[in-house]
Motif scaffolding. Sequence first.
Motif, mmCIF file in Angstrom:
data_model
loop_
_atom_site.group_PDB
_atom_site.id
_atom_site.type_symbol
_atom_site.label_atom_id
_atom_site.label_comp_id
_atom_site.label_asym_id
_atom_site.label_seq_id
_atom_site.Cartn_x
_atom_site.Cartn_y
_atom_site.Cartn_z
ATOM 1 N N ASP A 258 0.818 -1.218 0.000
ATOM 2 C CA ASP A 258 0.000 0.000 0.000
ATOM 3 C C ASP A 258 0.852 1.269 0.000
ATOM 4 O O ASP A 258 0.306 2.380 -0.028
ATOM 5 C CB ASP A 258 -0.920 0.013 1.216
ATOM 6 C CG ASP A 258 -1.886 -1.164 1.225
ATOM 7 O OD1 ASP A 258 -2.370 -1.538 0.135
ATOM 8 O OD2 ASP A 258 -2.150 -1.714 2.314
ATOM 9 N N ASP A 259 2.178 1.117 0.015
ATOM 10 C CA ASP A 259 3.090 2.254 0.132
ATOM 11 C C ASP A 259 3.116 3.055 -1.175
ATOM 12 O O ASP A 259 3.169 2.489 -2.270
ATOM 13 C CB ASP A 259 4.492 1.735 0.467
ATOM 14 C CG ASP A 259 5.442 2.836 0.901
ATOM 15 O OD1 ASP A 259 5.069 4.020 0.839
ATOM 16 O OD2 ASP A 259 6.574 2.498 1.286
ATOM 17 N N THR A 260 3.101 4.368 -1.052
ATOM 18 C CA THR A 260 3.143 5.237 -2.241
ATOM 19 C C THR A 260 4.535 5.806 -2.493
ATOM 20 O O THR A 260 4.701 6.685 -3.343
ATOM 21 C CB THR A 260 2.147 6.391 -2.080
ATOM 22 O OG1 THR A 260 2.445 7.131 -0.884
ATOM 23 C CG2 THR A 260 0.718 5.873 -2.026
ATOM 24 N N THR A 272 5.867 3.625 -7.931
ATOM 25 C CA THR A 272 5.635 3.523 -6.496
ATOM 26 C C THR A 272 5.539 2.043 -6.109
ATOM 27 O O THR A 272 5.292 1.172 -6.954
ATOM 28 C CB THR A 272 4.344 4.240 -6.071
ATOM 29 O OG1 THR A 272 3.223 3.535 -6.608
ATOM 30 C CG2 THR A 272 4.345 5.688 -6.548
ATOM 31 N N ALA A 274 3.130 0.727 -4.432
ATOM 32 C CA ALA A 274 1.749 0.310 -4.685
ATOM 33 C C ALA A 274 1.543 -0.035 -6.156
ATOM 34 O O ALA A 274 0.855 -1.014 -6.491
ATOM 35 C CB ALA A 274 0.784 1.404 -4.250
ATOM 36 N N GLU A 275 2.129 0.766 -7.049
ATOM 37 C CA GLU A 275 2.013 0.479 -8.490
ATOM 38 C C GLU A 275 2.706 -0.831 -8.836
ATOM 39 O O GLU A 275 2.201 -1.620 -9.651
ATOM 40 C CB GLU A 275 2.614 1.620 -9.301
ATOM 41 C CG GLU A 275 1.804 2.907 -9.252
ATOM 42 C CD GLU A 275 2.537 4.084 -9.852
ATOM 43 O OE1 GLU A 275 1.856 5.068 -10.224
ATOM 44 O OE2 GLU A 275 3.784 4.053 -9.950
#
Length: 350
Positions: A258-260, A272, A274-275
């Motif tokens: 979930d980290d951006t 990122t 998350a990506e």
Amino acid sequence: MKYILPITLALLAVSAYAAEPAAAPTQLEAGLVNPGAIDKPAWFKESFLDLRDDIKEASAANKRLVLYFYQDGCPYCAKLIQDNFGKQSITDKTQKNFDVIAINMWGDRSVTAVDGKETTEKVFATDLKVQYTPTMLFLDETGTVVLRVNGYYAPEKFELALDFVSGKHEKNGSFKEYYSKLKAEGKAVNADKTYTLPNALPAPLRLQDARKDSKRPLLVVFAQQECDTCDELYNDILKRKEVAYSLSNLDLAQANPDDTANIQTPDGKEMTVAEWAKALEIKYSPSLVFFDTAGKEVFRTEAYFKAFHTHGALDYVTSSAYTWMPEFQRYLQHRREALAAHGFPADLME
């Protein structure tokens, strides 16, 4: 990316290791500790394994089809049957919304795929890249796999998977997005803990640059901060001496899906976390994803595993066994038998 049952199912030659079904008597004679075969629930569908007919019959009853891949002696299959389907709410929900068909990962029964081509259970499992048992493929009305559960999910998360597919929520996004939304609403609750992987590469991750001179494979542990299943991995399994020996043969990294934060992936792409997690289709915490020295993914685990299977996955990659034994279960079978021969019977659920 959605997995689709092959429109043209290639009858690929199976390796020599997949040519023989798993031999439960040999395992028992070797003194291995596992629960052995377990009967599937009586309400599972008895099928002639013509998936075209099964999909039609499920759709006519306003249900969806689930393919449950199993093998005898699988402790996680036993856990699924006993712990998950032992809960009346899960049994009722499954029976109401799904037809479940059991397929033996090493079986020889004839299977007719969606396109009408005939194969066998074991070749079918190989073509669908089934590496773990239980593996459950949830199909929609066209034969498209809208959710793939590789391995065992605890009852609470398994029930959310049933809700995701029965509610046709795949039209609005992935299961991970659905699960994250429920967590944000307080409907999916885990212990509030954070975890640290010793000797991991520092953040922000620059995985190609940091490994340009490394000859070791890379293990990335994807783990959310709120993750009940991570607790056992980090605070028990990864702290065991024999597992630490195997970890020493790997470059290690940790990522919150979930980290951006911006990172560099093992193959040099900038995005990122998350990506990256979305591109890799990470949908379970913790997921262990292994990459070779060129930054290519070579193996992963994405379900609940005890120490034996986790340790086996580490050695499967560090020994490069995945290059010559594509069936992880065959690797584990040989490992169990070899350990037993040396006087170390394996407790698969320790």
